[in-house]
Design a protein around this motif. Structure first.
Motif, PDB file in Angstrom:
ATOM      1  N   ASN A 241       9.523  12.002   2.108  1.00  0.00           N
ATOM      2  CA  ASN A 241       8.655  13.075   2.582  1.00  0.00           C
ATOM      3  C   ASN A 241       7.225  12.537   2.578  1.00  0.00           C
ATOM      4  N   VAL A 242       6.557  12.608   3.724  1.00  0.00           N
ATOM      5  CA  VAL A 242       5.250  11.955   3.795  1.00  0.00           C
ATOM      6  C   VAL A 242       4.253  12.830   4.524  1.00  0.00           C
ATOM      7  N   ASN A 243       3.007  12.821   4.063  1.00  0.00           N
ATOM      8  CA  ASN A 243       1.963  13.521   4.817  1.00  0.00           C
ATOM      9  C   ASN A 243       1.223  12.517   5.702  1.00  0.00           C
ATOM     10  N   GLY A 244       0.402  13.038   6.595  1.00  0.00           N
ATOM     11  CA  GLY A 244      -0.212  12.192   7.612  1.00  0.00           C
ATOM     12  C   GLY A 244      -1.140  11.134   7.048  1.00  0.00           C
ATOM     13  N   ASN A 245      -1.939  11.481   6.057  1.00  0.00           N
ATOM     14  CA  ASN A 245      -2.879  10.493   5.523  1.00  0.00           C
ATOM     15  C   ASN A 245      -2.167   9.348   4.819  1.00  0.00           C
ATOM     16  N   THR A 246      -1.124   9.678   4.076  1.00  0.00           N
ATOM     17  CA  THR A 246      -0.386   8.604   3.405  1.00  0.00           C
ATOM     18  C   THR A 246       0.320   7.739   4.443  1.00  0.00           C
ATOM     19  N   ALA A 247       0.899   8.389   5.454  1.00  0.00           N
ATOM     20  CA  ALA A 247       1.571   7.614   6.506  1.00  0.00           C
ATOM     21  C   ALA A 247       0.575   6.691   7.199  1.00  0.00           C
ATOM     22  N   LEU A 248      -0.650   7.185   7.381  1.00  0.00           N
ATOM     23  CA  LEU A 248      -1.688   6.352   7.999  1.00  0.00           C
ATOM     24  C   LEU A 248      -2.005   5.148   7.118  1.00  0.00           C
ATOM     25  N   ALA A 249      -2.208   5.416   5.834  1.00  0.00           N
ATOM     26  CA  ALA A 249      -2.537   4.328   4.917  1.00  0.00           C
ATOM     27  C   ALA A 249      -1.410   3.293   4.909  1.00  0.00           C
ATOM     28  N   TRP A 250      -0.181   3.771   4.876  1.00  0.00           N
ATOM     29  CA  TRP A 250       0.962   2.846   4.895  1.00  0.00           C
ATOM     30  C   TRP A 250       1.027   2.089   6.219  1.00  0.00           C
ATOM     31  N   GLY A 251       0.680   2.775   7.292  1.00  0.00           N
ATOM     32  CA  GLY A 251       0.657   2.110   8.597  1.00  0.00           C
ATOM     33  C   GLY A 251      -0.373   0.989   8.621  1.00  0.00           C
ATOM     34  N   CYS A 252      -1.524   1.228   7.997  1.00  0.00           N
ATOM     35  CA  CYS A 252      -2.561   0.190   7.922  1.00  0.00           C
ATOM     36  C   CYS A 252      -2.043  -0.997   7.118  1.00  0.00           C
ATOM     37  N   ALA A 253      -1.421  -0.694   5.978  1.00  0.00           N
ATOM     38  CA  ALA A 253      -0.887  -1.769   5.128  1.00  0.00           C
ATOM     39  C   ALA A 253       0.179  -2.552   5.887  1.00  0.00           C
ATOM     40  N   ALA A 254       1.020  -1.819   6.605  1.00  0.00           N
ATOM     41  CA  ALA A 254       2.076  -2.477   7.389  1.00  0.00           C
ATOM     42  C   ALA A 254       1.455  -3.379   8.448  1.00  0.00           C
ATOM     43  N   ALA A 255       0.428  -2.866   9.128  1.00  0.00           N
ATOM     44  CA  ALA A 255      -0.210  -3.636  10.200  1.00  0.00           C
ATOM     45  C   ALA A 255      -0.763  -4.956   9.667  1.00  0.00           C
ATOM     46  N   GLY A 256      -1.316  -4.923   8.467  1.00  0.00           N
ATOM     47  CA  GLY A 256      -1.824  -6.153   7.870  1.00  0.00           C
ATOM     48  C   GLY A 256      -0.718  -7.194   7.743  1.00  0.00           C
ATOM     49  N   GLN A 257       0.451  -6.737   7.312  1.00  0.00           N
ATOM     50  CA  GLN A 257       1.562  -7.678   7.168  1.00  0.00           C
ATOM     51  C   GLN A 257       2.094  -8.121   8.529  1.00  0.00           C
ATOM     52  N   LEU A 258       2.150  -7.177   9.461  1.00  0.00           N
ATOM     53  CA  LEU A 258       2.679  -7.512  10.790  1.00  0.00           C
ATOM     54  C   LEU A 258       1.738  -8.450  11.539  1.00  0.00           C
ATOM     55  N   ALA A 259       0.451  -8.414  11.171  1.00  0.00           N
ATOM     56  CA  ALA A 259      -0.520  -9.299  11.821  1.00  0.00           C
ATOM     57  C   ALA A 259      -0.804 -10.516  10.946  1.00  0.00           C
ATOM     58  N   ARG A 260      -0.235 -10.549   9.753  1.00  0.00           N
ATOM     59  CA  ARG A 260      -0.483 -11.622   8.788  1.00  0.00           C
ATOM     60  C   ARG A 260      -1.972 -11.798   8.527  1.00  0.00           C
ATOM     61  N   LEU A 261      -2.675 -10.681   8.382  1.00  0.00           N
ATOM     62  CA  LEU A 261      -4.116 -10.736   8.135  1.00  0.00           C
ATOM     63  C   LEU A 261      -4.464  -9.938   6.884  1.00  0.00           C
ATOM     64  N   PRO A 262      -5.473 -10.386   6.153  1.00  0.00           N
ATOM     65  CA  PRO A 262      -5.951  -9.577   5.036  1.00  0.00           C
ATOM     66  C   PRO A 262      -6.643  -8.331   5.583  1.00  0.00           C
ATOM     67  N   ILE A 263      -6.537  -7.241   4.843  1.00  0.00           N
ATOM     68  CA  ILE A 263      -7.125  -5.988   5.305  1.00  0.00           C
ATOM     69  C   ILE A 263      -8.433  -5.713   4.587  1.00  0.00           C
ATOM     70  N   PHE A 264      -9.402  -5.231   5.354  1.00  0.00           N
ATOM     71  CA  PHE A 264     -10.658  -4.762   4.776  1.00  0.00           C
ATOM     72  C   PHE A 264     -10.869  -3.325   5.242  1.00  0.00           C
ATOM     73  N   LEU A 265     -11.170  -2.463   4.287  1.00  0.00           N
ATOM     74  CA  LEU A 265     -11.522  -1.086   4.645  1.00  0.00           C
ATOM     75  C   LEU A 265     -12.919  -0.784   4.131  1.00  0.00           C
ATOM     76  N   GLY A 266     -13.817  -0.412   5.029  1.00  0.00           N
ATOM     77  CA  GLY A 266     -15.146   0.067   4.652  1.00  0.00           C
ATOM     78  C   GLY A 266     -15.149   1.567   4.871  1.00  0.00           C
ATOM     79  N   SER A 267     -15.446   2.338   3.831  1.00  0.00           N
ATOM     80  CA  SER A 267     -15.317   3.784   3.978  1.00  0.00           C
ATOM     81  C   SER A 267     -16.297   4.512   3.072  1.00  0.00           C
ATOM     82  N   TYR A 268     -16.648   5.712   3.473  1.00  0.00           N
ATOM     83  CA  TYR A 268     -17.478   6.588   2.657  1.00  0.00           C
ATOM     84  C   TYR A 268     -16.706   7.903   2.527  1.00  0.00           C
ATOM     85  N   PRO A 269     -16.579   8.423   1.292  1.00  0.00           N
ATOM     86  CA  PRO A 269     -15.709   9.596   1.100  1.00  0.00           C
ATOM     87  C   PRO A 269     -16.103  10.806   1.962  1.00  0.00           C
ATOM     88  N   ILE A 270     -15.117  11.432   2.554  1.00  0.00           N
ATOM     89  CA  ILE A 270     -15.333  12.682   3.300  1.00  0.00           C
ATOM     90  C   ILE A 270     -13.974  13.367   3.477  1.00  0.00           C
TER      91      ILE A 270
END
Ligand SMILES: Cc1ncc(C[n+]2csc(CCOP(=O)(O)OP(=O)(O)O)c2C)c(N)n1
Ligand code: SF4
Ligand SMILES: [Mg+2]
Lengths: 623, 337
Positions: A241-270
């Protein structure tokens, strides 16, 4: 356990139920709803959830502003929305009853914590007389339960102080509802033990309250029956069971592996985007670096810097943050570096409705940067689809070396659904190669590097990262000469570069749209993003009523699918439900001169199926 | 490490791009100092990156044969922070003017300094907005008459060294465009420092603010008005070292050495963990018309940001193993249908 022998109550079968747990924001309603969802998921029901948070963290206790609610719909058939209106309301105090009663279906069941209906709380909720007695609840089935008192009595034996004891009353409510809908006891007991590990007294109290609630249902002679909802027929496989934000975060993590690239996230809380920052911050073992910047401008700027260095770079925010990132996104357009900008849309303008969804940032995503500054736009259709959308956004960003906008919203962000887990090995390879050698020669025939020499197929420029020998080069926001990337103010070159940047985005490979529902209908509903569930359910209802309706849903909003014009032109009538004042309608009309009709809603609440159904019927009649 | 950088010459660090600052601009001498220093640092061109914002100063990266990015106004420290986190192996210089880094980008500057990101930040202070043709800047003096302040600027100026010290910077220095050796020395020290280093460079804009620093940098004024800070030495200046600096009533003060005696002078210690003395020194001068310290105000060791970030990644991998996608998707419980 109880001494009273269980009564034999009739067990009634239902195909679905929509329950809304409502209480003070300190009452633990989200936890209760989440746990009820988990048990139901494990039983094989299809489900969808819709949490509703107050905008203030701790609004004054007992007030309308402090009401927190969680709606869950469980069914024995496949569903795509959390349901229009709850059939059962659990109200922990007068404010919760007052705030939520209007949502309940006529004849629906209300389970109230009568202990909270004292003079003070009634006053805080703005009730002049006691709604339990003054006829307010006529037309509903109301079940008064002294939850606080029974909870206190049940936990007292464990030596819990009375003041702390009452905190367990949400588990009492969960126990009662679990009994009503014949949910098993063990999973919740296990949950309590894991969740509160190390706090023995809290575990004991919550267990006791939960059992008390369950037994109360069985013995209290208040309820005429209890209910069963059989498992739904869903495709077989492993679900979470997954909500949209968690699915997004997991999608980002997956993309890093699928692209074989390290991930960087720059963010400000909102709100409602912060949870993506939280989730990704937990995933450092995936090689993910998260940077909580000093503001959104720094967040996008740091992501551009990381992308220059060869990271798969993200920045996550909501509307007000996107407004601040405008110049940074423009820089990424000009530098032609991959970057994913995630906007969890919320009500606006300005601070607007921080916890409520809208789809009103589409024009900003499309045009919200100065000059001609095109960016591809992706929008997920459901909570679980956020996973795919994140991977797709990364694929486009990397392949075309462009910033990409991903538009989710506050509804998708927090609501959840069962997700048939994908086979990780079947996910696409989205990796690209860094450029490592010369790609041109100078007058003397020596090898040189041309940072803006494009791939003839994708028009993407080479991505050569610092540290690569011999390919030292400078890039910047000033207009660059095609090929060399040197500063150029030449008018013809600028025209050429504007055209090239536009052509590159226009040529992004986007799958054709498919028509769902009745492909031979005269009537079609066009949607994008989170309206998918409600439109899909409305199509079902229209079909059940003997009407023909088609549904076209967009995941790619820029560029639009190549077959879209042809597909839409075939229908006599097309309506477009959006949580804005007609932004997609304007884009479609401007681009294709097709007279599609807007159906707009801007009250911070997602479309209900009934609203879309009635808009559809109206449009059919008018045509 | 195996490969030692190939020996380079200053010319190897120049690009084929025509340098387009106004003739006589102080930026030229800073560029020369940088190109001359680079071979001495024995670093690789491909491992070196210049990141800048917008302004005359910010054109700098185009003239260095390294990797470079000419960013957007004020945001260079933020862009560079992202790059430094993603690529701790790089040598990153950040270049910007007083408007770029003290005004529109003031926020990013102070945060990069407090985080102690491994960046060498050079702030070219000409006390004016050069590129936009001469408006007052956040370092311009009160009363400055410009096109946007015809009756004189009302704004009290920032002192970049004070701001940097207030922002917890671990390395803070000041130099000026009339002294190549001193510039090279300060840039070298900034480069040696692990963490964020900031060097304020007094830079003459001969078009919009000509002579702004003459009061202290002109040959005949240097002895009397430039105080060169030297580690471990009593702070003295003047043609014959006749002036000195003492601490009195919680502030630094210029005195005549003859009056107080050699022993009363403040001995400069850039390594003091407490920034108070460095701050006092930064307040010694109200502007470039009276005795003003140059040199290293502060150089302390503090844990570097990207290093800590890398350590956290390693720690997480140690605890949880390398990220496994399949188990991540199952981390919140699953059920079988
Ligand atoms: C967002 C934005 N606002 C304003 C400008 C205009 N602008 C460019 S440079 C500059 C100030 C330059 O002054 P400074 O940073 O001191 O650099 P200098 O030219 O003096 O070296 C301004 C206001 C811009 N480029 N971008
Ligand atoms: S305007 Fe001033 S700072 Fe800019 S290049 Fe000319 S002299 Fe230098
Ligand atoms: Mg300036």
């Amino acid at each position: 356990m109880t001494d009273t022998a269980p009564r034999e109550l009739p067990l009634q079968e239902l195909d679905e139920v929509i329950i809304r747990f409502a209480g003070d924001s300190g009452d633990g309603m989200q936890l209760t709803g989440d746990q009820f969802t988990s048990i139901s998921a494990a039983l094989g029901n299809d489900l969808a959830t819709l949490p509703e948070f107050p905008a203030e963290i701790r609004a004054p206790q007992g007030t309308l502003a402090g009401v927190s609610a969680f709606q869950v719909r469980i069914s024995d058939f496949a569903i795509t929305t959390p349901g229009d209106a709850p059939t059962v309301l659990v109200a922990m105090n007068p404010a919760a009853l007052k705030a939520q009663l209007k949502n309940l279906v006529q004849g629906g069941a209300i389970i109230v914590n009568t202990d909270a209906f004292n003079e003070r709380n009634l006053e805080k909720a703005g009730y002049e007389s006691d709604p339990l007695e003054d006829g307010t609840l006529d037309g509903y089935r109301s079940y008064p339960v002294p939850m606080s008192q029974i909870t206190r009595d049940a936990v007292a034996v464990h030596g819990v102080k009375p003041r702390d004891a009452e905190r367990s009353k949400n588990f009492f409510a969960l126990g009662l509802i679990s009994w009503m809908y014949t949910r098993p006891v063990d999973p919740t007991i296990e949950f309590i033990n894991t969740k509160f590990r190390g706090k023995e007294l809290v575990i004991k109290a919550n267990e006791a309250a939960f059992h008390a609630g369950y037994n109360f249902g069985e013995t209290a002679e208040l309820f005429e029956s209890h209910y069963e909802i059989k498992p739904a027929e869903l495709p077989s496989g492993e679900y979470t069971n997954v909500n949209g934000n968690t699915a997004l975060a997991w999608g980002c993590a997956a993309a890093g592996q699928l692209a074989r690239l390290p991930i960087f996230l720059g963010s400000y809380p909102i709100t409602p985007a912060s949870d993506i920052l939280h989730d990704l911050s937990e995933l450092k073992h995936f090689g993910i670096r998260t940077f909580q910047a000093e503001d959104e401008i720094a967040a996008v700027a740091s992501a551009v810097g990381a992308a220059f260095g060869g990271a798969l770079a993200f920045t996550t925010t909501s509307g007000p943050g996107v407004a601040l990132k405008g110049e940074g996104m423009g820089l990424a357009v000009s530098l032609e570096l991959p970057l994913i900008v995630i906007d969890i849309q919320r009500g606006g303008p300005s601070t607007g409705l921080p916890t409520k969804p809208e789809q009103a940032d589409l024009m900003m995503a499309m045009y919200g940067r100065h000059s001609e500054s095109p960016m591809p736009i992706i929008a997920p259709r459901s909570p679980a689809d956020c996973f795919n959308a994140a991977i797709e956004a990364c694929r486009i960003a990397l392949r075309y070396r462009t910033p990409v906008m991903l538009l989710s919203d506050g509804y998708l962000a927090t609501s959840s659904e069962p997700w048939l887990l994908p086979d990780v090995d079947s996910l696409p390879d989205i990796g690209v190669d860094f450029h490592t050698g010369f790609n041109g020669t100078n007058e003397d025939g020596e090898g040189i590097f041309l940072p803006y020499l494009r791939d003839p197929e994708t028009l993407a420029r080479p991505w050569a990262i610092p540290g690569t020998p011999d390919l030292m080069h400078r890039i910047g926001g000033i207009e660059k000469e095609d090929g060399t990337g040197n500063i150029s103010y030449d008018p013809e070159n600028h025209q050429k570069m504007v055209d090239l940047r536009a052509a590159k985005i226009e040529a992004v490979d986007v799958p054709d749209v498919e028509v769902a529902g009745d492909t031979d209908a005269d009537f079609c509903m066009l949607g994008w993003g989170s309206t998918w569930g409600a439109i899909d359910a409305a199509v079902d209802r229209l079909q059940q009523a003997g009407k023909k309706a088609a549904h076209v849903h967009l995941t790619h909003l820029n560029p639009l699918p190549k077959n879209l014009e042809e597909v839409l032109s075939k229908f006599e009538t097309v309506i477009c439900p959006e949580m804005n004042d007609g932004q997609l309608v304007n884009l479609i009309r401007a681009k294709y001169l097709l007279d599609i009709k807007p159906v707009n809603k801007m009250n911070g609440v997602p479309f209900t199926t009934a609203e879309i159904e009635s808009a559809a019927l109206q449009a059919m009649e008018a045509s | 490490m195996t490969d030692t950088p190939t020996r380079t010459e200053p010319a190897d660090w120049a690009t084929d791009q025509e340098v387009r600052w106004c003739p006589g601009c102080g930026d030229y001498s800073i560029l020369t100092a940088m190109r001359m220093l680079m071979p001495e640092l024995e670093v690789d061109r491909e491992k070196t990156v210049f990141i800048s914002g917008i302004g005359c100063a910010a054109r700098f990266p185009y003239y260095m044969n390294t990797y470079g990015m000419h960013g957007i106004h004020g945001r260079a420290p933020a862009i560079a922070t992202g790059l430094a986190m993603a690529r701790p192996d790089l040598d990153i210089w950040v270049i910007g003017g007083d408007g770029d880094m003290m005004s529109i980008g003031g926020n990013h500057l102070i945060h990069a300094l407090r985080r102690n990101v491994n960046l060498k930040i050079l702030l070219f202070n000409n006390m004016i907005y050069g590129l936009t043709k001469g408006q007052f800047s956040p370092t311009s003096e009160v009363g400055k008459v410009t096109k946007s302040s015809p009756m004189g600027s009302l704004d009290a100026p920032f002192n970049p060294v004070s701001v940097a010290l207030g922002a917890e910077a671990s390395f803070v220095a000041r130099t000026h465009d009339m002294d190549r050796q001193h510039m090279m020395e300060m840039f070298r020290r900034a480069h040696e420092h692990k963490g964020a280093s900031i060097v304020e460079v007094f830079q003459n804009c001969n078009v919009f603010n000509d002579g702004a620093f003459e009061g202290i940098t002109k040959k005949q004024n240097r002895d009397g008005n430039l105080i060169s800070l030297e580690q471990g030495k009593p702070i003295k200046f003047g043609a014959d070292g006749e002036f000195g600096v003492v601490v009195e009533n919680g502030g630094a003060k210029v005195v005549s050495v003859a009056d107080v005696g050699e022993d009363a002078l403040l001995v400069h210690d850039e390594t003091k963990p407490d920034p108070s003395t460095a701050f006092m020194l930064s307040r010694l001068s109200r502007g470039p018309f009276e005795p003003t310290p140059i040199g290293v105000f502060r150089a302390i060791e503090r844990i570097e940001y990207a290093t800590s970030s890398t350590a956290q990644l390693a720690m997480a991998q140690n605890d949880k193993g390398s990220g496994d996608l399949s188990s991540l998707l199952r981390s919140r419980g699953t059920w079988q249908v």
